[in-house]
Write a protein that holds these residues in place. Structure first.
Motif, mmCIF file in Angstrom:
data_model
loop_
_atom_site.group_PDB
_atom_site.id
_atom_site.type_symbol
_atom_site.label_atom_id
_atom_site.label_comp_id
_atom_site.label_asym_id
_atom_site.label_seq_id
_atom_site.Cartn_x
_atom_site.Cartn_y
_atom_site.Cartn_z
ATOM 1 N N ARG A 23 1.838 -16.282 10.451
ATOM 2 C CA ARG A 23 1.340 -16.917 9.111
ATOM 3 C C ARG A 23 0.995 -16.125 8.100
ATOM 4 O O ARG A 23 0.834 -15.667 6.794
ATOM 5 C CB ARG A 23 -0.045 -17.208 9.690
ATOM 6 C CG ARG A 23 0.285 -18.734 10.130
ATOM 7 C CD ARG A 23 -0.846 -19.015 10.887
ATOM 8 N NE ARG A 23 -2.058 -18.882 11.471
ATOM 9 C CZ ARG A 23 -2.113 -19.130 13.004
ATOM 10 N NH1 ARG A 23 -1.265 -19.885 12.879
ATOM 11 N NH2 ARG A 23 -2.341 -18.464 14.123
ATOM 12 N N ARG A 24 0.867 -14.640 9.264
ATOM 13 C CA ARG A 24 1.153 -13.114 8.563
ATOM 14 C C ARG A 24 1.534 -12.969 7.164
ATOM 15 O O ARG A 24 1.557 -12.113 6.322
ATOM 16 C CB ARG A 24 0.414 -12.085 9.338
ATOM 17 C CG ARG A 24 -0.875 -12.391 10.256
ATOM 18 C CD ARG A 24 -1.513 -11.238 11.022
ATOM 19 N NE ARG A 24 -2.785 -11.035 11.393
ATOM 20 C CZ ARG A 24 -3.397 -10.259 11.550
ATOM 21 N NH1 ARG A 24 -2.888 -8.797 11.816
ATOM 22 N NH2 ARG A 24 -3.928 -10.171 11.761
ATOM 23 N N TRP A 25 3.122 -13.326 7.897
ATOM 24 C CA TRP A 25 4.111 -13.034 6.800
ATOM 25 C C TRP A 25 4.025 -13.947 5.366
ATOM 26 O O TRP A 25 4.585 -13.167 4.419
ATOM 27 C CB TRP A 25 5.354 -13.282 7.268
ATOM 28 C CG TRP A 25 5.297 -12.300 8.362
ATOM 29 C CD1 TRP A 25 5.038 -11.040 9.198
ATOM 30 C CD2 TRP A 25 6.702 -12.565 9.867
ATOM 31 N NE1 TRP A 25 5.807 -10.597 9.933
ATOM 32 C CE2 TRP A 25 6.361 -11.143 10.785
ATOM 33 C CE3 TRP A 25 7.907 -13.578 9.841
ATOM 34 C CZ2 TRP A 25 7.883 -10.809 11.844
ATOM 35 C CZ3 TRP A 25 8.989 -12.923 11.350
ATOM 36 C CH2 TRP A 25 8.216 -12.798 11.739
ATOM 37 N N VAL A 26 4.040 -15.158 6.171
ATOM 38 C CA VAL A 26 3.320 -16.057 4.808
ATOM 39 C C VAL A 26 2.320 -15.579 4.023
ATOM 40 O O VAL A 26 2.554 -15.825 2.658
ATOM 41 C CB VAL A 26 3.449 -17.885 5.473
ATOM 42 C CG1 VAL A 26 3.104 -18.782 4.361
ATOM 43 C CG2 VAL A 26 4.611 -18.249 5.707
ATOM 44 N N GLY A 27 1.864 -15.077 4.644
ATOM 45 C CA GLY A 27 0.126 -14.945 3.821
ATOM 46 C C GLY A 27 0.515 -13.729 2.840
ATOM 47 O O GLY A 27 -0.930 -13.354 1.613
#
Length: 96
Positions: free
Chosen positions: A55-59
């Motif tokens: 999620r941190r990569w996508v965000g």
């Protein structure tokens, strides 16, 4: 090597000339691979809270490391991006 229109070609290069993908590009590769965040975390060996990392990569809160990106691209059918084109040509010329 095929390319989804939403993934820049400079993101599909070896580490020396690689451009960091955007969150949308990470999302596109996950989609092409058929992975949820949880499945990607398991495949990449990110541990029990690995889906949070995805999620941190996508965000775009955290950049995706090249090795994780390269493996996701492989699972997505985008080829072995870590291989330099020169290596592939040389390998094809080596007699069996």
């Amino acid at each position: 090597m095929t390319n989804d229109a939403s993934i820049r070609l400079e993101c599909l290069k070896s580490a020396e000339s690689w451009a960091q993908p955007t969150g949308e590009e990470v999302r596109a590769v996950l989609h092409l691979a058929g992975f949820t965040g949880g499945k990607a975390a398991k495949v990449l060996g990110l541990g029990p809270k690995g889906d949070r990392t995805i999620r941190r990569w996508v965000g775009e809160d955290t950049p995706i490391p090249y090795p994780a990106w390269a493996l996701l691209c492989c699972y997505a059918g985008l080829g072995l991006i870590w291989k330099d084109a020169k290596e592939e040509v040389l390998a094809a010329k080596v007699p069996a």
